[in-house]
Design a protein around this motif. Sequence first.
Motif, PDB file in Angstrom:
ATOM      1  N   GLN A 395       0.846  -1.192   0.000  1.00  0.00           N
ATOM      2  CA  GLN A 395       0.000   0.000   0.000  1.00  0.00           C
ATOM      3  C   GLN A 395       0.884   1.245   0.000  1.00  0.00           C
ATOM      4  OE1 GLN A 395      -0.454  -2.360   2.573  1.00  0.00           O
ATOM      5  NE2 GLN A 395      -2.005  -3.468   1.416  1.00  0.00           N
ATOM      6  N   PRO A 396       0.420   2.347  -0.602  1.00  0.00           N
ATOM      7  CA  PRO A 396       1.253   3.554  -0.685  1.00  0.00           C
ATOM      8  C   PRO A 396       1.350   4.333   0.615  1.00  0.00           C
ATOM      9  CG  PRO A 396      -0.881   3.963  -1.686  1.00  0.00           C
ATOM     10  CD  PRO A 396      -0.852   2.507  -1.337  1.00  0.00           C
ATOM     11  N   ALA A 397       0.462   4.027   1.585  1.00  0.00           N
ATOM     12  CA  ALA A 397       0.487   4.715   2.875  1.00  0.00           C
ATOM     13  C   ALA A 397      -0.294   3.877   3.879  1.00  0.00           C
ATOM     14  CB  ALA A 397      -0.116   6.122   2.760  1.00  0.00           C
ATOM     15  N   ALA A 398      -0.029   4.120   5.159  1.00  0.00           N
ATOM     16  CA  ALA A 398      -0.755   3.406   6.200  1.00  0.00           C
ATOM     17  C   ALA A 398      -2.241   3.743   6.119  1.00  0.00           C
ATOM     18  CB  ALA A 398      -0.202   3.787   7.574  1.00  0.00           C
ATOM     19  N   GLY A 399      -3.080   2.738   6.365  1.00  0.00           N
ATOM     20  CA  GLY A 399      -4.515   2.953   6.369  1.00  0.00           C
ATOM     21  C   GLY A 399      -5.152   3.014   5.007  1.00  0.00           C
ATOM     22  N   THR A 400      -4.446   2.521   3.960  1.00  0.00           N
ATOM     23  CA  THR A 400      -4.988   2.556   2.604  1.00  0.00           C
ATOM     24  C   THR A 400      -5.159   1.141   2.057  1.00  0.00           C
ATOM     25  OG1 THR A 400      -2.807   2.724   1.568  1.00  0.00           O
ATOM     26  CG2 THR A 400      -3.904   4.775   2.191  1.00  0.00           C
ATOM     27  N   TYR A 401      -5.913   1.023   0.970  1.00  0.00           N
ATOM     28  CA  TYR A 401      -6.147  -0.281   0.346  1.00  0.00           C
ATOM     29  C   TYR A 401      -6.429  -0.084  -1.139  1.00  0.00           C
ATOM     30  CZ  TYR A 401     -11.135   0.893   0.461  1.00  0.00           C
ATOM     31  OH  TYR A 401     -12.349   1.505   0.275  1.00  0.00           O
ATOM     32  N   LEU A 402      -6.224  -1.148  -1.930  1.00  0.00           N
ATOM     33  CA  LEU A 402      -6.524  -1.105  -3.354  1.00  0.00           C
ATOM     34  C   LEU A 402      -8.029  -1.266  -3.548  1.00  0.00           C
ATOM     35  CD1 LEU A 402      -5.535  -1.045  -6.310  1.00  0.00           C
ATOM     36  CD2 LEU A 402      -5.320  -3.539  -6.187  1.00  0.00           C
ATOM     37  N   ALA A 403      -8.672  -0.272  -4.170  1.00  0.00           N
ATOM     38  CA  ALA A 403     -10.122  -0.278  -4.319  1.00  0.00           C
ATOM     39  C   ALA A 403     -10.574  -0.635  -5.728  1.00  0.00           C
ATOM     40  CB  ALA A 403     -10.692   1.093  -3.940  1.00  0.00           C
ATOM     41  N   GLU A 404      -9.818  -0.223  -6.755  1.00  0.00           N
ATOM     42  CA  GLU A 404     -10.237  -0.463  -8.136  1.00  0.00           C
ATOM     43  C   GLU A 404      -9.013  -0.611  -9.032  1.00  0.00           C
ATOM     44  OE1 GLU A 404     -12.549   2.867  -9.347  1.00  0.00           O
ATOM     45  OE2 GLU A 404     -14.333   2.293  -8.228  1.00  0.00           O
ATOM     46  N   ILE A 405      -9.189  -1.372 -10.110  1.00  0.00           N
ATOM     47  CA  ILE A 405      -8.236  -1.394 -11.216  1.00  0.00           C
ATOM     48  C   ILE A 405      -9.049  -1.071 -12.464  1.00  0.00           C
ATOM     49  CG2 ILE A 405      -6.601  -2.742 -12.568  1.00  0.00           C
ATOM     50  CD1 ILE A 405      -6.105  -4.478 -10.130  1.00  0.00           C
ATOM     51  N   ARG A 406      -8.910   0.147 -12.967  1.00  0.00           N
ATOM     52  CA  ARG A 406      -9.749   0.630 -14.051  1.00  0.00           C
ATOM     53  C   ARG A 406      -9.058   0.495 -15.408  1.00  0.00           C
ATOM     54  NH1 ARG A 406     -15.163   1.081 -13.350  1.00  0.00           N
ATOM     55  NH2 ARG A 406     -15.579   1.664 -11.181  1.00  0.00           N
ATOM     56  N   SER A 407      -9.752  -0.164 -16.338  1.00  0.00           N
ATOM     57  CA  SER A 407      -9.328  -0.227 -17.728  1.00  0.00           C
ATOM     58  C   SER A 407     -10.524   0.229 -18.552  1.00  0.00           C
ATOM     59  CB  SER A 407      -8.934  -1.659 -18.112  1.00  0.00           C
ATOM     60  OG  SER A 407      -8.603  -1.757 -19.474  1.00  0.00           O
ATOM     61  N   GLY A 408     -10.510   1.508 -18.959  1.00  0.00           N
ATOM     62  CA  GLY A 408     -11.702   2.084 -19.557  1.00  0.00           C
ATOM     63  C   GLY A 408     -12.801   2.153 -18.500  1.00  0.00           C
ATOM     64  N   PRO A 409     -14.019   1.749 -18.812  1.00  0.00           N
ATOM     65  CA  PRO A 409     -15.102   1.793 -17.824  1.00  0.00           C
ATOM     66  C   PRO A 409     -15.136   0.586 -16.898  1.00  0.00           C
ATOM     67  CG  PRO A 409     -15.974   1.083 -19.938  1.00  0.00           C
ATOM     68  CD  PRO A 409     -14.513   1.408 -20.171  1.00  0.00           C
ATOM     69  N   GLU A 410     -14.313  -0.424 -17.174  1.00  0.00           N
ATOM     70  CA  GLU A 410     -14.374  -1.676 -16.430  1.00  0.00           C
ATOM     71  C   GLU A 410     -13.478  -1.646 -15.196  1.00  0.00           C
ATOM     72  OE1 GLU A 410     -16.351  -4.234 -17.179  1.00  0.00           O
ATOM     73  OE2 GLU A 410     -17.158  -3.108 -18.875  1.00  0.00           O
ATOM     74  N   ASN A 411     -13.980  -2.261 -14.093  1.00  0.00           N
ATOM     75  CA  ASN A 411     -13.187  -2.469 -12.889  1.00  0.00           C
ATOM     76  C   ASN A 411     -12.689  -3.911 -12.912  1.00  0.00           C
ATOM     77  OD1 ASN A 411     -11.976  -2.533 -10.401  1.00  0.00           O
ATOM     78  ND2 ASN A 411     -13.876  -2.353  -9.217  1.00  0.00           N
ATOM     79  N   LEU A 412     -11.364  -4.105 -13.033  1.00  0.00           N
ATOM     80  CA  LEU A 412     -10.773  -5.429 -13.181  1.00  0.00           C
ATOM     81  C   LEU A 412     -10.271  -5.998 -11.871  1.00  0.00           C
ATOM     82  CD1 LEU A 412      -8.704  -4.846 -16.457  1.00  0.00           C
ATOM     83  CD2 LEU A 412     -11.091  -5.564 -16.200  1.00  0.00           C
ATOM     84  N   LEU A 413     -10.552  -5.350 -10.745  1.00  0.00           N
ATOM     85  CA  LEU A 413     -10.078  -5.852  -9.459  1.00  0.00           C
ATOM     86  C   LEU A 413     -10.676  -7.233  -9.189  1.00  0.00           C
ATOM     87  CD1 LEU A 413      -8.475  -5.252  -6.858  1.00  0.00           C
ATOM     88  CD2 LEU A 413     -10.592  -4.328  -5.888  1.00  0.00           C
ATOM     89  N   ASP A 414      -9.804  -8.217  -8.935  1.00  0.00           N
ATOM     90  CA  ASP A 414     -10.216  -9.596  -8.660  1.00  0.00           C
ATOM     91  C   ASP A 414     -11.068 -10.173  -9.784  1.00  0.00           C
ATOM     92  OD1 ASP A 414      -8.874  -9.484  -6.273  1.00  0.00           O
ATOM     93  OD2 ASP A 414     -10.642  -8.930  -5.109  1.00  0.00           O
TER      94      ASP A 414
END
Length: 541
Positions: A395-414
Amino acid sequence: MRTAWLAALVLGGLCLWAQSDPAEQVCTVEGTVVDARTQAGIPGVRVTAMMTLEGRDNLRSSGMGAFTDSNGKFRLTKVKPGQYFLSAAKADFEPTRRRPVLLPALEAGRELKGVRVELQPLATLSGRVVNENGDPVSGATVELMARVSAFNRKSISSTGGAASTDDRGIFLIHRASPGHYLLSATHMESRNVIYPLRGGGVSGYVRTFLPGVSDPEQARWLEVTPGSEQNGLEIQLRREPVYRVRGLALDESGAPVPRFVVNVQSGLGIAPLQNRTFMNGQFEIEGLRPGQYSLMARSVTMGDSGQSARVALNLGQGDVDNLQIRLSPGMRLQCTAILEGAGERKPDWQRVEVVPMFLAPLGPAADQRVKPAADGSFVLEIAGSGSMWFKVTGQPAAGTYLAEIRSGPENLLDREVDASSGLQSPMRFVFRTGSARLSGQVEDANGRPASAGASVLAFDADAAKRSLGSAISASVKADGSFELAELPPSDYLVYATMEEELRPFGVTQAPEDLEQRATKVRLPAGGTQAVRLKLTEEKTK
């Protein structure tokens, strides 16, 4: 000199802290390494303090190490303050690299005593390999293979335990780790020694599993216990119809590739079956059984090494000729990592790592792990095509999390995505503030604090989300406590275990009986929760 004492339970023993001279800025760690079966001290064990780099899967030596004495006791001096794992290694014992012992955080001038490390003795397996006539086969390779589960795909993979047969067909595998395994044999000359069949075609020796089957689903599983000896194992090599794949590797212009490598992997994930170099665009691969394969071709021509291609092949009852593989430089994706809701806080993108992964068969889709630049920008170069997934750690900082991976309009997270058509540049990796935290205690079957080496695994309770997402894990500390931080807000299924399947590329997948063994926990954004867990055992075949 003022002295204060604090007692704490560590690995079933007494942990004593002693406050030394305030000018002293280093620490001392003392303990014992014992045989897990006999509880006797083990002499000559190399014990090393390992510094943590974002969890136990990313450790490096602190340079502080020592050998145990005749009673198995060790003492590490001049250890700098910080958080450490202990690793211990000696021939004929399972090293602790997969389950290093997590120590309490060391403060300046403190002394930690009573640390106890258990090592499992390794096992030995022996037997012989014979042909269809019962005659010994020399020069065969015998391997221990374990089940690997990743991304809802089950495969088997070599564990590194292997031996070759002598002129009597006898093999001996030393130092096998405890676990559940398949035993397989391959003949070193099977790729070149083939025999004509009546009615056409050829036969050859194929990978054969104990007791003498080519289908791993019909094979006999071995339970290898610590320090055990299993003798008299016999594998009869199978001769089956095999086929040839022949074709051309062409570059973008349609010209033959001067020099290239072809890697062949089966749908079972046993890889590589073959990894050979060819010249002038022509390749020929022999000795393949009917089944599903993946062929990865990569140019190794000077100045052209970036071109590659990945081809799926369903091999039936016959040879394949004139297969064309078109190599290309691959896909170049411009990407940006951003942190939302952080205010004036600056993200440290060097703590984040992105690895694109192919799923069939499992493997990296790029030659390197990528870290974003200071402004969050980075480039992903995807070599080949097929179903893939993005593995992101840190994570880039304490208290953060990965919320989305955006490719165009699509969210590719998981989510699984087709690399040839489902990716659009630029891509955005979105992190947010408000991660959750889970902590608690782990107990064994007798209600005592779990020993070092236990792990706590958390999976998303939504089966669709965890189909590709790996577990979030933490090591259990010496007093049985654990903490999982930086969790995305969600509902989780959490359990504690001493066992782990092989984790290909750092991916830990949910066991088949997850719903039965886990505790469900709800974690809202910014929320915290404490739980008490019991150690559970893996369900094995």
